[in-house]
Design a protein around this motif. Structure first.
Motif, mmCIF file in Angstrom:
data_model
loop_
_atom_site.group_PDB
_atom_site.id
_atom_site.type_symbol
_atom_site.label_atom_id
_atom_site.label_comp_id
_atom_site.label_asym_id
_atom_site.label_seq_id
_atom_site.Cartn_x
_atom_site.Cartn_y
_atom_site.Cartn_z
ATOM 1 N N HIS A 168 0.814 -1.211 0.000
ATOM 2 C CA HIS A 168 0.000 0.000 0.000
ATOM 3 C C HIS A 168 0.851 1.266 0.000
ATOM 4 O O HIS A 168 0.403 2.317 -0.453
ATOM 5 N N ILE A 169 2.087 1.162 0.476
ATOM 6 C CA ILE A 169 3.000 2.306 0.446
ATOM 7 C C ILE A 169 3.602 2.477 -0.941
ATOM 8 O O ILE A 169 3.456 3.530 -1.577
ATOM 9 N N PHE A 170 4.271 1.442 -1.437
ATOM 10 C CA PHE A 170 5.046 1.591 -2.660
ATOM 11 C C PHE A 170 4.181 1.616 -3.924
ATOM 12 O O PHE A 170 4.593 2.187 -4.937
ATOM 13 N N SER A 171 2.998 1.009 -3.893
ATOM 14 C CA SER A 171 2.140 1.017 -5.087
ATOM 15 C C SER A 171 1.643 2.422 -5.412
ATOM 16 O O SER A 171 1.259 2.703 -6.546
ATOM 17 N N ARG A 172 1.651 3.303 -4.418
ATOM 18 C CA ARG A 172 1.252 4.696 -4.642
ATOM 19 C C ARG A 172 2.435 5.563 -5.077
ATOM 20 O O ARG A 172 2.300 6.768 -5.261
ATOM 21 N N GLY A 173 3.599 4.955 -5.213
ATOM 22 C CA GLY A 173 4.789 5.715 -5.536
ATOM 23 C C GLY A 173 5.329 6.474 -4.339
ATOM 24 O O GLY A 173 6.138 7.393 -4.483
ATOM 25 N N ASP A 174 4.888 6.111 -3.146
ATOM 26 C CA ASP A 174 5.296 6.791 -1.928
ATOM 27 C C ASP A 174 6.650 6.251 -1.463
ATOM 28 O O ASP A 174 7.147 5.244 -1.958
ATOM 29 N N THR A 175 7.222 6.920 -0.481
ATOM 30 C CA THR A 175 8.462 6.464 0.132
ATOM 31 C C THR A 175 8.196 6.127 1.591
ATOM 32 O O THR A 175 7.122 6.413 2.123
ATOM 33 N N VAL A 176 9.194 5.552 2.237
ATOM 34 C CA VAL A 176 9.079 5.239 3.662
ATOM 35 C C VAL A 176 9.910 6.208 4.499
ATOM 36 O O VAL A 176 10.176 5.944 5.671
ATOM 37 N N ALA A 177 10.294 7.317 3.918
ATOM 38 C CA ALA A 177 11.036 8.331 4.665
ATOM 39 C C ALA A 177 10.192 8.796 5.844
ATOM 40 O O ALA A 177 9.037 9.186 5.672
ATOM 41 N N GLY A 178 10.762 8.738 7.029
ATOM 42 C CA GLY A 178 10.040 9.128 8.232
ATOM 43 C C GLY A 178 9.646 7.959 9.103
ATOM 44 O O GLY A 178 9.334 8.143 10.283
ATOM 45 N N VAL A 179 9.657 6.750 8.555
ATOM 46 C CA VAL A 179 9.314 5.581 9.366
ATOM 47 C C VAL A 179 10.267 5.464 10.553
ATOM 48 O O VAL A 179 9.859 5.097 11.664
ATOM 49 N N GLU A 180 11.520 5.806 10.318
ATOM 50 C CA GLU A 180 12.518 5.675 11.378
ATOM 51 C C GLU A 180 12.257 6.616 12.555
ATOM 52 O O GLU A 180 12.803 6.431 13.645
ATOM 53 N N LYS A 181 11.401 7.621 12.350
ATOM 54 C CA LYS A 181 11.080 8.577 13.416
ATOM 55 C C LYS A 181 9.790 8.215 14.156
ATOM 56 O O LYS A 181 9.418 8.888 15.113
ATOM 57 N N CYS A 182 9.116 7.163 13.717
ATOM 58 C CA CYS A 182 7.850 6.768 14.340
ATOM 59 C C CYS A 182 8.100 6.149 15.721
ATOM 60 O O CYS A 182 9.136 5.528 15.960
ATOM 61 N N ASP A 183 7.112 6.319 16.586
ATOM 62 C CA ASP A 183 7.145 5.643 17.880
ATOM 63 C C ASP A 183 6.890 4.158 17.631
ATOM 64 O O ASP A 183 5.812 3.787 17.156
ATOM 65 N N PRO A 184 7.845 3.287 17.921
ATOM 66 C CA PRO A 184 7.649 1.863 17.618
ATOM 67 C C PRO A 184 6.483 1.248 18.376
ATOM 68 O O PRO A 184 5.905 0.252 17.924
ATOM 69 N N ASP A 185 6.108 1.845 19.512
ATOM 70 C CA ASP A 185 4.985 1.312 20.283
ATOM 71 C C ASP A 185 3.649 1.560 19.597
ATOM 72 O O ASP A 185 2.638 0.949 19.970
ATOM 73 N N LYS A 186 3.625 2.472 18.609
ATOM 74 C CA LYS A 186 2.378 2.753 17.882
ATOM 75 C C LYS A 186 2.335 2.036 16.535
ATOM 76 O O LYS A 186 1.376 2.191 15.781
ATOM 77 N N ILE A 187 3.375 1.271 16.206
ATOM 78 C CA ILE A 187 3.325 0.395 15.036
ATOM 79 C C ILE A 187 2.991 -0.995 15.546
ATOM 80 O O ILE A 187 3.805 -1.652 16.190
ATOM 81 N N PHE A 188 1.770 -1.439 15.311
ATOM 82 C CA PHE A 188 1.312 -2.716 15.852
ATOM 83 C C PHE A 188 1.632 -3.908 14.957
ATOM 84 O O PHE A 188 1.678 -5.041 15.425
ATOM 85 N N PHE A 189 1.825 -3.654 13.647
ATOM 86 C CA PHE A 189 2.029 -4.784 12.738
ATOM 87 C C PHE A 189 2.677 -4.273 11.461
ATOM 88 O O PHE A 189 2.474 -3.134 11.047
ATOM 89 N N VAL A 190 3.470 -5.151 10.810
ATOM 90 C CA VAL A 190 4.112 -4.836 9.535
ATOM 91 C C VAL A 190 3.849 -5.975 8.562
ATOM 92 O O VAL A 190 4.063 -7.156 8.897
ATOM 93 N N GLN A 191 3.370 -5.631 7.377
ATOM 94 C CA GLN A 191 3.103 -6.624 6.336
ATOM 95 C C GLN A 191 4.005 -6.338 5.139
ATOM 96 O O GLN A 191 4.114 -5.192 4.694
ATOM 97 N N LEU A 192 4.623 -7.393 4.621
ATOM 98 C CA LEU A 192 5.523 -7.262 3.477
ATOM 99 C C LEU A 192 4.943 -7.959 2.258
ATOM 100 O O LEU A 192 4.450 -9.088 2.342
#
Length: 246
Positions: A168-192
């Motif tokens: 859902h991120i890359f299909s829109r041509g988006d980047t993941v810049a900023g993920v490294e600044k996220c609070d890891p406690d608010k990321i509940f799941f990651v799908q690849l």
């Protein structure tokens, strides 16, 4: 890192998929609701099978059209959520995937959506369930990960976090810049999921042409590197919609 795989990736019955995931060395699975619906086993029996196989049941999915709805429709969303949570308690899984709305979404107000997520979090808390809010690439109003993450932060509820999905991120041509600044406690799941770059509508691309990491054109290494940098320690799960795999 805990590895997981969605049952939608595999062919066969749910029980066969669970055994295949365990024999392949995955730590856990995402239970895709259509697989559960057609299974002859009860949720309790599947919970027992997972324990025998040493598999964790990492997530149940999906919960669709539950938020971003008209205020008069929201009580029905909460009723459906309670039913999902009761089922999940029987199954023994504690994370529910909440998709951004694609069909009935009428709210285009972040604060109002956050209030609905907060109310949903209160219901989920009664059952010990966490809600992982995911921005679908074709969502009516919420269709990028930064937007979903902002709404999660506005909701400010311990049971409400986000789900990051590479497709859902890359299909829109988006980047993941900023993920490294996220609070890891608010990321509940990651799908690849990986995918070849195609010129077609995103929904068809998503449903039929995902492939396993390294088989497509998405920069999954960048995503995983940034997740490591932010301190994310939850499951990393493969979610591959592909006709030939099913």
């Amino acid at each position: 890192m805990r590895t997981s795989i969605a049952t939608v990736c595999l062919s066969g019955t749910l029980e066969e998929k669970m055994r295949a995931a365990a024999s392949a060395g995955f730590d856990g699975i995402e239970v895709f609701e259509p697989d559960l619906v057609v299974s002859p086993s009860s949720p309790e029996q599947l919970r027992e099978l997972a324990a025998e196989l040493g598999l964790s049941l990492d997530m149940y999915q999906p919960f669709r059209d539950g938020v971003e709805v008209a205020p008069e429709a929201f009580p029905d969303s909460l009723r459906r959520l309670r039913a999902k949570c009761e089922l999940m308690n029987r199954l023994g899984t504690t994370v529910l995937l909440v998709c951004s709305n694609v069909a009935t979404g009428v709210l285009d107000d972040d604060q109002a959506i956050a209030e609905q997520l907060r109310a949903a979090g209160d219901v989920a808390d009664e059952y010990g369930i966490d809600l992982a809010y995911e921005a679908l690439a074709w969502g009516a109003h919420v269709n990028d990960w930064r937007h979903a993450h902002r709404i999660v932060e506005l909701a400010d509820h311990p049971r409400v976090g986000t789900c990051l999905d590479s497709f859902h991120i890359f299909s829109r041509g988006d980047t993941v810049a900023g993920v490294e600044k996220c609070d890891p406690d608010k990321i509940f799941f990651v799908q690849l999921a990986d995918a070849p770059l195609l010129q077609q509508d995103v929904l068809s691309w998503s449903r039929h042409h995902r492939v396993f990491p390294g088989e497509g054109d998405f920069d999954l290494v960048d995503l995983l590197g940034r997740l490591h940098e932010c301190g994310y320690a939850g499951p990393v799960s493969l979610e591959i919609f592909n006709d030939s795999f099913r």
